[in-house]
Design a protein around this motif. Structure first.
Motif, PDB file in Angstrom:
ATOM      1  N   PHE A 135       0.817  -1.212   0.000  1.00 24.58           N
ATOM      2  CA  PHE A 135       0.000   0.000   0.000  1.00 24.58           C
ATOM      3  C   PHE A 135       0.855   1.268   0.000  1.00 24.58           C
ATOM      4  O   PHE A 135       0.391   2.319  -0.411  1.00 24.58           O
ATOM      5  CB  PHE A 135      -0.960  -0.008   1.188  1.00 24.58           C
ATOM      6  N   GLU A 136       2.067   1.152   0.464  1.00 24.36           N
ATOM      7  CA  GLU A 136       2.948   2.316   0.479  1.00 24.36           C
ATOM      8  C   GLU A 136       3.699   2.497  -0.840  1.00 24.36           C
ATOM      9  O   GLU A 136       4.129   3.604  -1.175  1.00 24.36           O
ATOM     10  CB  GLU A 136       3.966   2.180   1.625  1.00 24.36           C
ATOM     11  N   THR A 137       3.839   1.426  -1.608  1.00 23.05           N
ATOM     12  CA  THR A 137       4.652   1.461  -2.825  1.00 23.05           C
ATOM     13  C   THR A 137       3.848   1.813  -4.071  1.00 23.05           C
ATOM     14  O   THR A 137       4.287   2.621  -4.896  1.00 23.05           O
ATOM     15  CB  THR A 137       5.354   0.104  -3.035  1.00 23.05           C
ATOM     16  N   TYR A 138       2.674   1.177  -4.208  1.00 16.32           N
ATOM     17  CA  TYR A 138       1.911   1.339  -5.449  1.00 16.32           C
ATOM     18  C   TYR A 138       0.859   2.446  -5.318  1.00 16.32           C
ATOM     19  O   TYR A 138       0.238   2.605  -4.261  1.00 16.32           O
ATOM     20  CB  TYR A 138       1.232   0.020  -5.822  1.00 16.32           C
ATOM     21  N   PRO A 139       0.630   3.220  -6.386  1.00 13.74           N
ATOM     22  CA  PRO A 139      -0.394   4.273  -6.348  1.00 13.74           C
ATOM     23  C   PRO A 139      -1.782   3.686  -6.095  1.00 13.74           C
ATOM     24  O   PRO A 139      -2.121   2.624  -6.627  1.00 13.74           O
ATOM     25  CB  PRO A 139      -0.315   4.897  -7.748  1.00 13.74           C
ATOM     26  N   PHE A 144      -1.679   1.856   7.541  1.00  8.02           N
ATOM     27  CA  PHE A 144      -0.854   1.988   6.347  1.00  8.02           C
ATOM     28  C   PHE A 144      -0.597   3.462   6.052  1.00  8.02           C
ATOM     29  O   PHE A 144      -1.397   4.331   6.384  1.00  8.02           O
ATOM     30  CB  PHE A 144      -1.538   1.360   5.131  1.00  8.02           C
ATOM     31  N   GLU A 145       0.518   3.729   5.409  1.00  9.63           N
ATOM     32  CA  GLU A 145       0.825   5.067   4.905  1.00  9.63           C
ATOM     33  C   GLU A 145       0.699   5.025   3.389  1.00  9.63           C
ATOM     34  O   GLU A 145       1.393   4.254   2.731  1.00  9.63           O
ATOM     35  CB  GLU A 145       2.245   5.477   5.311  1.00  9.63           C
ATOM     36  N   GLU A 166     -10.805   3.587   3.028  1.00  6.21           N
ATOM     37  CA  GLU A 166     -10.072   4.359   4.030  1.00  6.21           C
ATOM     38  C   GLU A 166     -10.115   3.691   5.396  1.00  6.21           C
ATOM     39  O   GLU A 166      -9.112   3.706   6.131  1.00  6.21           O
ATOM     40  CB  GLU A 166     -10.635   5.773   4.111  1.00  6.21           C
ATOM     41  N   THR A 167     -11.250   3.092   5.745  1.00  5.56           N
ATOM     42  CA  THR A 167     -11.363   2.390   7.024  1.00  5.56           C
ATOM     43  C   THR A 167     -10.378   1.230   7.094  1.00  5.56           C
ATOM     44  O   THR A 167      -9.712   1.004   8.118  1.00  5.56           O
ATOM     45  CB  THR A 167     -12.795   1.872   7.231  1.00  5.56           C
ATOM     46  N   PHE A 168     -10.262   0.489   5.998  1.00  5.65           N
ATOM     47  CA  PHE A 168      -9.325  -0.634   5.935  1.00  5.65           C
ATOM     48  C   PHE A 168      -7.886  -0.149   6.086  1.00  5.65           C
ATOM     49  O   PHE A 168      -7.089  -0.741   6.826  1.00  5.65           O
ATOM     50  CB  PHE A 168      -9.501  -1.375   4.607  1.00  5.65           C
ATOM     51  N   ILE A 169      -7.536   0.927   5.409  1.00  7.24           N
ATOM     52  CA  ILE A 169      -6.173   1.471   5.452  1.00  7.24           C
ATOM     53  C   ILE A 169      -5.833   2.007   6.844  1.00  7.24           C
ATOM     54  O   ILE A 169      -4.748   1.748   7.381  1.00  7.24           O
ATOM     55  CB  ILE A 169      -6.004   2.566   4.376  1.00  7.24           C
ATOM     56  N   ILE A 170      -6.777   2.737   7.431  1.00  9.91           N
ATOM     57  CA  ILE A 170      -6.553   3.301   8.772  1.00  9.91           C
ATOM     58  C   ILE A 170      -6.436   2.188   9.816  1.00  9.91           C
ATOM     59  O   ILE A 170      -5.557   2.221  10.693  1.00  9.91           O
ATOM     60  CB  ILE A 170      -7.687   4.275   9.140  1.00  9.91           C
ATOM     61  N   LYS A 171      -7.298   1.201   9.712  1.00 10.80           N
ATOM     62  CA  LYS A 171      -7.284   0.080  10.657  1.00 10.80           C
ATOM     63  C   LYS A 171      -5.945  -0.640  10.650  1.00 10.80           C
ATOM     64  O   LYS A 171      -5.437  -1.073  11.701  1.00 10.80           O
ATOM     65  CB  LYS A 171      -8.411  -0.903  10.312  1.00 10.80           C
ATOM     66  N   ASN A 172      -5.345  -0.738   9.469  1.00 10.66           N
ATOM     67  CA  ASN A 172      -4.065  -1.431   9.340  1.00 10.66           C
ATOM     68  C   ASN A 172      -2.851  -0.506   9.476  1.00 10.66           C
ATOM     69  O   ASN A 172      -1.720  -0.954   9.334  1.00 10.66           O
ATOM     70  CB  ASN A 172      -4.015  -2.165   7.997  1.00 10.66           C
TER      71      ASN A 172
END
Length: 314
Positions: A186-190, A213-214, A205-211
């Motif tokens: 998630f940090e490498t690919y657009p 990720f940047e 966004e919920t999935f990204i925040i929960k994990n």
């Protein structure tokens, strides 16, 4: 004056959309046909109904007054038609539904048999983002709304239809680097996002925040179809509903990237205000849904319900 109901209908649609092109698309007419009808309608008034500034069409204050009058006239015509059908013993009236954009792949299948059975029913279906769907329900502009996330501060009833699964997808040319962690992926690919207010964006966004990720590279597009085309073109990855990418997966134009924690699973729900006095058409539609939804799901969406992907552990 000798204007027609057809001209009133066209002018009302132009006033709503502020565009001849969009009105022609909405009415399934050619742009020249709409332009001619608008010109013929405007020629019957001594005061301009529209004006063009730059390349943008605007409806004048007088034009908006005429549009409001046109809406009242057309509503009366609909009422006459519906009363005629009622006296003939046919169900008649309008069914108004607001649908989140990805719901366009779902809702028509839950409407077609009902509409074919009741020829006296007119359907008005608005496809837009979640924020506008909830707003139209709250303002009592529609009978029902199709959403995948229930609004938190509204007192609604619902009929659950089917599951909605969201996967991380990429173009067929996408190659995942070996031993890449989920975090690094998630940090490498657009990443390609839907606009603010979209339920798909909220889930992503919920999935990204929960994990935790940047996300360093991201794009924002305003429709599910635009996101799909961007992913197909190789601009990046996105978390998308399975329902909207069946053909692309079948043709291997898109691929699902296995990620632990995905798919995100929600449910499509038809909702309505508990306080709303439902029309006979709306009541009949609810009865149809409750009796036929399982049959429709089994016939049209079994592939969605049975789709399984075992994600690789990153």
């Amino acid at each position: 004056m000798n204007y027609t109901l057809h001209q009133l209908h066209i002018f009302l649609k132009i006033s709503e959309l502020q565009s001849i092109t969009k009105a022609s698309e909405a009415l399934h007419l050619t742009q020249p046909a709409v332009s001619i009808q608008l010109k013929n309608f405007q020629n019957q008034f001594p005061i301009p109904l529209t004006e063009v500034v730059g390349r943008q069409l605007y409806v004048t204050d007088f034009g908006m007054e005429i549009a409001r009058a046109a809406e009242k006239i057309l509503n009366e015509v609909y009422a006459i038609n519906h009363k005629t059908l009622s006296y003939k013993g046919q169900l008649s009236g309008r069914l108004k539904i607001s649908v989140v954009s990805t719901g366009k792949y779902v809702m028509p299948y839950f409407l077609s048999d009902f509409m074919n059975e009741h020829k006296g029913v007119d359907l008005l279906m608005d496809v837009t983002n979640k924020s506008r769907v909830v707003e139209s329900l709250e303002l009592n502009e529609v009978d029902f709304a199709l959403v995948s996330v229930l609004p938190k501060k509204m007192n609604v009833d619902k009929v659950s239809l089917m599951r909605n699964k969201l996967f991380l997808v990429a173009s067929r040319e996408f190659e995942l680097k070996k031993n890449l962690t989920k975090k690094k992926l998630f940090e490498t690919y657009p990443l390609i996002y839907r606009e603010e207010g979209s339920a798909t964006r909220n889930a992503m966004e919920t999935f990204i925040i929960k994990n935790k990720f940047e996300v360093t590279k991201k794009m924002e597009l305003t429709s599910n179809e635009a996101v799909k085309q961007a992913v197909l073109a190789g601009l990046g990855c996105s978390i998308m509903p399975l329902i909207g990418i069946r053909n692309e997966l079948k043709n291997k134009d898109l691929q699902i990237i296995p990620v632990k924690g995905l798919p995100i699973s929600t449910a499509w729900n038809i909702i309505w205000l508990k306080s709303k006095q439902l029309s006979p058409v709306a009541v009949a539609y609810l009865e149809f849904l409750n009796s036929q939804k399982d049959v429709i799901i089994d016939e049209k969406f079994q592939w969605v319900q049975s789709f399984q992907l075992q994600p690789k552990k990153n």
